[in-house]
Design a protein around this motif. Structure first.
Motif, PDB file in Angstrom:
ATOM      1  N   ILE A   1       0.848  -1.187   0.000  1.00 35.27           N
ATOM      2  CA  ILE A   1       0.000   0.000   0.000  1.00 35.27           C
ATOM      3  C   ILE A   1       0.894   1.251   0.000  1.00 35.27           C
ATOM      4  O   ILE A   1       1.831   1.353   0.783  1.00 35.27           O
ATOM      5  N   ASP A   2       0.615   2.179  -0.911  1.00 35.60           N
ATOM      6  CA  ASP A   2       1.379   3.421  -0.947  1.00 35.60           C
ATOM      7  C   ASP A   2       0.444   4.601  -0.694  1.00 35.60           C
ATOM      8  O   ASP A   2      -0.779   4.467  -0.742  1.00 35.60           O
ATOM      9  N   GLU A   3       1.034   5.775  -0.465  1.00 31.59           N
ATOM     10  CA  GLU A   3       0.239   6.956  -0.108  1.00 31.59           C
ATOM     11  C   GLU A   3      -0.404   7.605  -1.321  1.00 31.59           C
ATOM     12  O   GLU A   3      -1.457   8.220  -1.222  1.00 31.59           O
ATOM     13  N   GLY A   4       0.230   7.492  -2.491  1.00 29.85           N
ATOM     14  CA  GLY A   4      -0.328   8.119  -3.681  1.00 29.85           C
ATOM     15  C   GLY A   4      -0.321   9.635  -3.574  1.00 29.85           C
ATOM     16  O   GLY A   4       0.676  10.247  -3.188  1.00 29.85           O
ATOM     17  N   TYR A   5      -1.473  10.236  -3.884  1.00 30.21           N
ATOM     18  CA  TYR A   5      -1.596  11.702  -3.868  1.00 30.21           C
ATOM     19  C   TYR A   5      -2.164  12.237  -2.559  1.00 30.21           C
ATOM     20  O   TYR A   5      -2.563  13.392  -2.474  1.00 30.21           O
TER      21      TYR A   5
END
Length: 802
Positions: free
Chosen positions: A323-327
């Protein structure tokens, strides 16, 4: 050929009767309605407003105002369940907290990786394609060309009708025929958007033919939509489809819109996310539901998910991927986005765990593509970003459609596991399709030969959605759709909803009409679901038996459905004590301002508004009783202040539902309900008789309104008002970070705008003087959305054992 001509003649008559027979031409060429009655050219004079606290004698102000407490106990069930009907209220709050299990994540691959155009839904293995693309792998063109007409009945198997050539310009501007997408420029035929063309400075220059998917155009160009249709070509020849006052030079001259940044004619920026100078060079954040949860790029309403992310809001990640933070670090997204708790690797404890709601990732043609097709930036929306990426709230009539979808996606009650779901929400932007999408071009369409057969399109759209659900997934058939939730926000709600869906599903609607044998009450011809449709003339048309598939059922069943509030932003009722404003003296007996049916078919409002206006005029009710009924021209001034000064407010139908109940209640005005066999908002779950007055629709009852209202004792008025003050917060939506912050800002501003002496006096108004003291906080957990959720919790057992 004779049969085709007969069909065309038949529908020409329908069109003439529904448009030309109703509409005449003004001197300026615009059409106006030519029937009904004449509205007098007068204006009512309403006296200056008076704050209630300034009229109360000092000895009364010394009374203790602690008998009810001006700071309510918002945690007690007695307060929460005031004037509730039945046993639904309170059950939700008695739940035991649960630790949820992590949601399963999908890993099903999609064909051809969706050709680089679409999003792969790793739960279903299906591609979700944006506007312009179709097929199982998004590899097919699915164009929406600009056009001068809709298809004819004999063109049942033809693709979308267009009127553009290979260069995407109009085939012959001098050829007659009008559609809103008619284009004297370049047509972006994925969405039927007209942009400056030919060799103009601000022309559209597409990406090279061999460019990879999603390559931006070399130059966007300036839009020139239906408000800028050229009325004269470059040789001065009049174009019958254009606007006569717009010349060729206004658009394509040296100082024209398509050549000069400072042109005199301004055609507007048109699409969402296009900032001034409207040529695509300055773009800001467009609207997408939950802004793609920060894990996708928003393209005019469609989320293009980042690699590995999927779902209509890009809130899910492929199984096994990090899972990444993105925007999510973008400040403007932090004010609007909610990461669904169920999507987190370790979901938080659910304090009130049920109902668990699974939100279908419906094919984009039912929702996000509607936003791409809508062209007009504000249409269909409840919020949008400004050019500086601030946010603004909108007051579109049908905003609840997109709002409710977004809140379901953000909700603590959302589950990604259909096996544990109590309910399944089916997101469809039906009213957005009805306007402004339908009729703009010849696509999309759902098997109706004409754009002005809107119920036929809608019924067939729902039938197609039902087929998709019931054939691709097991959840509909598990309980025959009893646990499926559909929103029907059109004027006449679910009246023409297909029976296979209506008979078992839960319908959220604004229109609580209960009579089983009903006919259309709309004065808008395109929505008349009783229009004669000669089946024998349209042999071969898929879905032409839609009428038989929508009968017989009522428009609303209080045993399984719910009438919900329309969306009203806080600015709509900013003068209400609910938002912290000192209350006014209620010196208006009865108030209604709006469409009085002067230029409408007789069935508009069932004739109620028309009759009451005539009665009020003929009887001089304004002078004798302070009863004001009229249009905005007749009753100038602040609408919200007038409502906040009124004791009673009229609640009557329009073309079906009308949001007048919300207008009344949110201002503390007692609803005077005039609509037989129709439930008002939440009437099946709240005791409306405790805070409203209802009379029959008949002429005798209408004529007796002054006598009725003046005969209601002050004690009864006070009791109705007290009950209204206990429940009015349930009639507005305050869920979501943007609305919560907006309400808090409005309350804080009102606490600083008014003189402290006036506010303090208003806070301490004795209960027997007024129950409407200024709110200093807002019961967010008891707003309209929360009320719907609590009611759904109560329905769980019924859906399982129905």
């Amino acid at each position: 050929m004779f049969r085709i001509l007969l069909v065309l003649c038949f529908y020409t008559l329908i069109y003439v009767n529904s448009e030309a027979g109703v509409l005449g031409k003004t001197a300026g060429g615009r059409r106006q309605l030519q029937f009904g009655f004449k509205v007098p050219s007068i204006q009512y004079v309403i006296p200056e407003k008076v704050y209630l606290a300034s009229r109360i004698p000092s000895d009364l102000m010394l009374e203790s105002s602690q008998t009810e407490g001006h700071r309510r106990d918002m945690e007690g069930l007695r307060w929460r369940c005031a004037v509730a009907r039945g046993t639904w209220c309170g059950q939700y709050r008695r739940q035991v907290s649960l630790i949820p299990r992590p949601a399963p994540r999908g890993s099903k691959e999609c064909p051809n990786q969706c050709s680089g155009w679409g999003n792969c839904n790793y739960d279903s293995g299906m591609c979700e394609c944006p506007a312009g693309r179709g097929g199982t792998d998004c590899g097919q063109d699915l164009k929406r060309p600009c056009t001068n007409r809709s298809r004819h009945p004999h063109e049942l198997n033809s693709p979308a009708v267009g009127h553009i050539g290979p260069d995407k310009h109009d085939l012959n501007p001098r050829e007659p025929g009008w559609k809103a997408s008619r284009c004297y420029g370049y047509c972006a035929d994925d969405i039927a958007l007209c942009i400056c063309g030919y060799n103009s400075t601000f022309r559209h220059i597409p990406a090279p033919p061999d460019a990879p998917p999603w390559s931006p155009p070399l130059q966007w160009g300036r839009p020139m939509t239906d408000s800028c249709m050229i009325g004269h070509d470059k040789d001065g020849v009049v174009l019958d489809w254009g606007l006569p006052y717009i010349k060729y030079e206004d658009i394509y001259g040296p100082n024209g819109w398509c050549n000069s940044q400072d042109s005199d004619l301004k055609c507007g920026c048109a699409w969402d996310g296009n900032g001034w100078p409207c040529d695509g060079s300055r773009q800001y954040e467009p609207f997408c539901v939950n802004q793609c949860t920060g894990h996708g790029d928003c393209y005019m309403g469609f989320c293009r998910c980042h690699p590995g992310w999927y779902g209509s809001d890009c809130s899910r990640k492929y199984a096994g991927m990090e899972i990444d933070e993105g925007y999510l670090d973008r400040p403007w997204l932090q004010k609007t986005v909610v990461v669904p708790p169920a999507s987190l690797p370790a979901p938080p404890v659910r304090v009130y765990p049920r109902p668990l709601i699974y939100v279908y990732d419906m094919p984009p043609e039912y929702h996000s593509r509607m936003l791409q097709y809508r062209i007009k930036a504000d249409a269909c929306m409840w919020r949008r970003f400004t050019e500086s990426n601030g946010t603004s709230l909108l007051s579109m009539t049908y905003s609840v459609e997109v709002y409710l979808h977004e809140m379901m996606l953000q909700s603590d009650h959302r589950t990604y596991d259909p096996e544990e779901a109590d309910f399944f929400y089916v997101p469809m932007y039906i009213t957005c399709y009805m306007w402004p999408v339908l009729g703009w071009a010849d696509f999309p369409w759902w098997h109706a030969p004409f754009a002005h057969s809107r119920p036929m399109h809608v019924a067939n759209m729902i039938l197609e959605a039902h087929e998709w659900l019931s054939t691709n997934f097991p959840w509909w058939n598990r309980r025959n759709g009893r646990d499926h939730i559909w929103l029907m926000a059109p004027d006449e709600g679910a009246c023409y909803m297909p029976s296979v869906v209506y008979n078992t599903s839960i319908i959220l609607t604004h229109w609580g009409r209960m009579d089983a044998n009903h006919k259309s009450g709309s004065a808008y011809d395109q929505d008349n679901y009783d229009m004669a449709m000669p089946l024998e003339m349209f042999e071969g048309w898929k879905g032409f038996d839609w009428v038989n598939k929508t009968r017989p059922h009522p428009c609303y069943d209080p045993d399984k459905d719910l009438v919900i509030p329309a969306f009203k932003p806080p600015k709509h009722f900013h003068a209400s004590p609910l938002l912290g404003t000192p209350p006014f003296e209620r010196d208006i007996l009865l108030y209604f301002r709006g469409d009085i049916g002067a230029a409408r078919h007789p069935q508009y409002s069932r004739g109620i508004r028309q009759k009451l206006f005539r009665l009020a005029q003929d009887g001089d009710w304004a002078t004798k009783y302070k009863i004001f009924i009229g249009t905005g021209e007749l009753i100038p001034g602040s609408y919200t202040e007038h409502l906040a000064r009124s004791k009673f407010c009229l609640v009557a139908p329009g073309d079906g539902w009308s949001p007048r109940a919300e207008d009344a209640i949110l201002h503390g005005c007692i609803p005077l309900v005039v609509m037989d066999h129709v439930h008002a908002v939440f009437e099946s779950i709240l005791s409306w008789e405790s805070f409203s007055v209802r009379i029959r629709e008949d002429d005798q009852a209408l004529a007796a309104i002054p006598e009725l209202l003046t005969g209601i004792s002050p004690e009864r008025v006070a009791k109705l008002q007290r009950n209204l003050a206990r429940v009015w917060h349930r009639f507005t939506y305050a869920t979501g970070p943007l609305l919560r912050q907006t309400y808090q800002d409005v309350l804080a501003r009102n606490a600083n705008v008014y003189p402290p002496a006036l506010l303090n006096a208003s806070y301490n108004l004795p209960p027997r003087v007024s129950p409407f003291r200024p709110n200093r906080d807002f019961p967010f957990e008891e707003d309209a959305f929360s009320t719907i959720i609590q009611w759904l919790y109560h329905k769980i057992n019924e859906t399982r054992h129905g």
